[in-house]
Design a protein around this motif. Structure first.
Motif, PDB file in Angstrom:
ATOM      1  N   PRO A 232     -14.937 -13.135   9.973  1.00 29.48           N
ATOM      2  CA  PRO A 232     -13.775 -12.441   9.397  1.00 29.48           C
ATOM      3  C   PRO A 232     -13.921 -10.949   9.687  1.00 29.48           C
ATOM      4  N   ASN A 233     -13.000 -10.423  10.455  1.00 32.37           N
ATOM      5  CA  ASN A 233     -13.219  -9.133  11.097  1.00 32.37           C
ATOM      6  C   ASN A 233     -12.643  -7.993  10.270  1.00 32.37           C
ATOM      7  N   ALA A 234     -13.513  -7.077   9.856  1.00 32.38           N
ATOM      8  CA  ALA A 234     -13.100  -5.985   8.966  1.00 32.38           C
ATOM      9  C   ALA A 234     -11.977  -5.157   9.584  1.00 32.38           C
ATOM     10  N   CYS A 235     -12.110  -4.814  10.859  1.00 30.62           N
ATOM     11  CA  CYS A 235     -11.115  -3.954  11.502  1.00 30.62           C
ATOM     12  C   CYS A 235      -9.769  -4.661  11.601  1.00 30.62           C
ATOM     13  N   GLU A 236      -9.781  -5.887  12.094  1.00 37.07           N
ATOM     14  CA  GLU A 236      -8.508  -6.618  12.264  1.00 37.07           C
ATOM     15  C   GLU A 236      -7.817  -6.823  10.931  1.00 37.07           C
ATOM     16  N   ARG A 237      -8.590  -7.162   9.903  1.00 40.15           N
ATOM     17  CA  ARG A 237      -7.940  -7.490   8.622  1.00 40.15           C
ATOM     18  C   ARG A 237      -7.391  -6.239   7.942  1.00 40.15           C
ATOM     19  N   VAL A 238      -8.028  -5.090   8.150  1.00 41.95           N
ATOM     20  CA  VAL A 238      -7.490  -3.858   7.571  1.00 41.95           C
ATOM     21  C   VAL A 238      -6.223  -3.458   8.335  1.00 41.95           C
ATOM     22  N   GLU A 239      -6.269  -3.494   9.662  1.00 37.38           N
ATOM     23  CA  GLU A 239      -5.056  -3.209  10.447  1.00 37.38           C
ATOM     24  C   GLU A 239      -3.903  -4.111  10.002  1.00 37.38           C
TER      25      GLU A 239
END
Ligand code: THG
Length: 367
Positions: A232-239
């Motif tokens: 679960p990717n921090a950058c993708e999910r915040v974007e």
């Protein structure tokens, strides 16, 4: 620097050995388990989710199973979202709240049969909670944690991989819907879901002894699309504006503050836990809301160990609950949980290591 290992208490995922073989470099804890958080190439792992296909050990998303004549009744008592039209084979994102309307988990609810439901939970002890509520209400339902472990396949090429394994019927699955099936004798449920906005599926493994076998089958099937391990990717999910319960929420957060108001149906029956409080919160108007914040500066800022204070002048208006370097936006971004008086477009100062960094509030999602 230091090591952490699974044990009977910090339970290994069925995919643990496979992720170690594939080079996992970091873990976090979640639901008394370890979840991989990286395979050593963060930027490559990110672009694979955006442009290709990535496979994730998300066994930590444990299932709280409700089984018995009152399973549906209990599911509704625990969820302030109207489940009366939820069909067998359908999943729904729900906000579990306590009696004060405070968010205590944000699971996906799966209805497997009229008398069988799973809450696929985020990081908090819903098993205890469901048992206590069922006992207090005198309900005829058995609550357990079954041997079920999701493996996510995410990214624009995920559908091709999953269709090559299970058949073209998976293309017809609607968002959060699922179907029970098997593959090479391994019982699974295949769902269109996952914690990214790049599209994808989750394979719920229903036999924990087959973790390595299933992992390797997905890895093999994904080769033509250059699949690789991720998380679960921090950058993708915040974007993408996806909520992390426990990360972006605190002990007072209600669903209205974190963009989950659309999953609360105020006319559910009065016996739904927290519904009276939620009606009052809605009528009074929530005090905080969740926005994005974009920071000035072209260098990545290290991940926060805690929320950063957000200031307007010398007034603290809330906290920045996460921070990532966005490879697509080329700036540091994160979520702001701030007073409703603060609006998109407002200039703010985020306090990092005692020093202010200038930023601007914006609507979510970023992309
Ligand atoms: N998969 C499974 N279980 C889970 C998660 C998962 N349990 C815990 C956690 N993740 C649940 N949290 C979320 C949060 C957001 C979404 C999915 C799971 C999500 N939200 C979309 C959004 O907010 O835009 C769409 C929601 C909707 O329209 O209903 O996808 O990942 N098995």
């Amino acid at each position: 620097m230091f090591s952490i290992f699974p044990s009977a208490r910090l339970r290994p995922s069925p995919f643990f050995e496979a992720t170690v073989t594939d080079g996992v470099t970091s873990f976090t804890t979640y639901n008394h388990m370890l979840m991989p958080t990286g395979f050593g190439k963060p930027e490559e792992e990110y672009w694979r989710i955006i442009n290709g296909v990535s496979m994730w050990d998300v066994a930590v998303e444990r299932q709280v199973q409700l089984k018995g004549p009152d399973a549906g009744k209990l599911a509704q008592i625990l969820s302030p979202r109207d489940l009366s039209k939820c069909a067998v084979g359908q999943g729904k994102y729900v906000a579990l709240c306590n009696h004060h309307g405070v968010l205590i988990n944000d699971p996906i609810l799966l209805k497997l049969a009229d008398d069988l439901y799973w809450f696929s939970i985020a990081d908090s002890n819903i098993w205890f909670w469901a048992q206590a509520v069922a006992a207090e209400r005198g309900l005829n339902v058995e609550i357990s944690e079954p041997d079920v472990s999701p493996l996510a396949v995410q990214g624009p090429k995920a559908e091709a991989v999953i269709a090559s394994m299970f058949g073209d019927w998976v293309k017809e699955l609607k968002y959060f819907w699922f179907k029970e099936t098997e593959i090479e004798g391994i019982p699974v449920a295949v769902a269109r879901s996952g914690w990214s906005k790049q599209g994808g599926f989750e394979i719920y493994l229903m036999d924990g002894s087959k973790g390595t076998q299933l992992w390797n089958m997905v890895k093999e099937a994904g080769k033509p699309w250059d699949i690789g391990p991720g998380n679960p990717n921090a950058c993708e999910r915040v974007e993408s504006g996806l909520l992390s319960f426990g990360g972006d929420t605190d002990g007072q957060t209600n669903p209205y503050e974190v963009r989950m108001g659309k999953y609360v149906d105020l006319d559910v029956p009065d016996d739904v836990v927290g519904i009276q409080a939620l009606r009052k919160i809605k009528a009074d108007g929530p005090k905080r809301h969740q926005l994005g914040v974009r920071l000035e500066g072209s260098e990545p800022i290290m991940t926060a160990f805690h929320w950063f204070d957000i200031m307007q002048g010398n007034q603290k208006i809330g906290g920045m609950t996460n921070i990532v370097w966005s490879w697509r936006l080329k700036q540091n971004i994160g979520f702001a949980l701030v007073s409703v008086d603060a609006k998109p477009g407002d200039a703010v100062q985020v306090i990092r290591d005692g020093k202010p960094v200038n930023g601007t509030l914006c609507e979510l999602p970023f992309i």
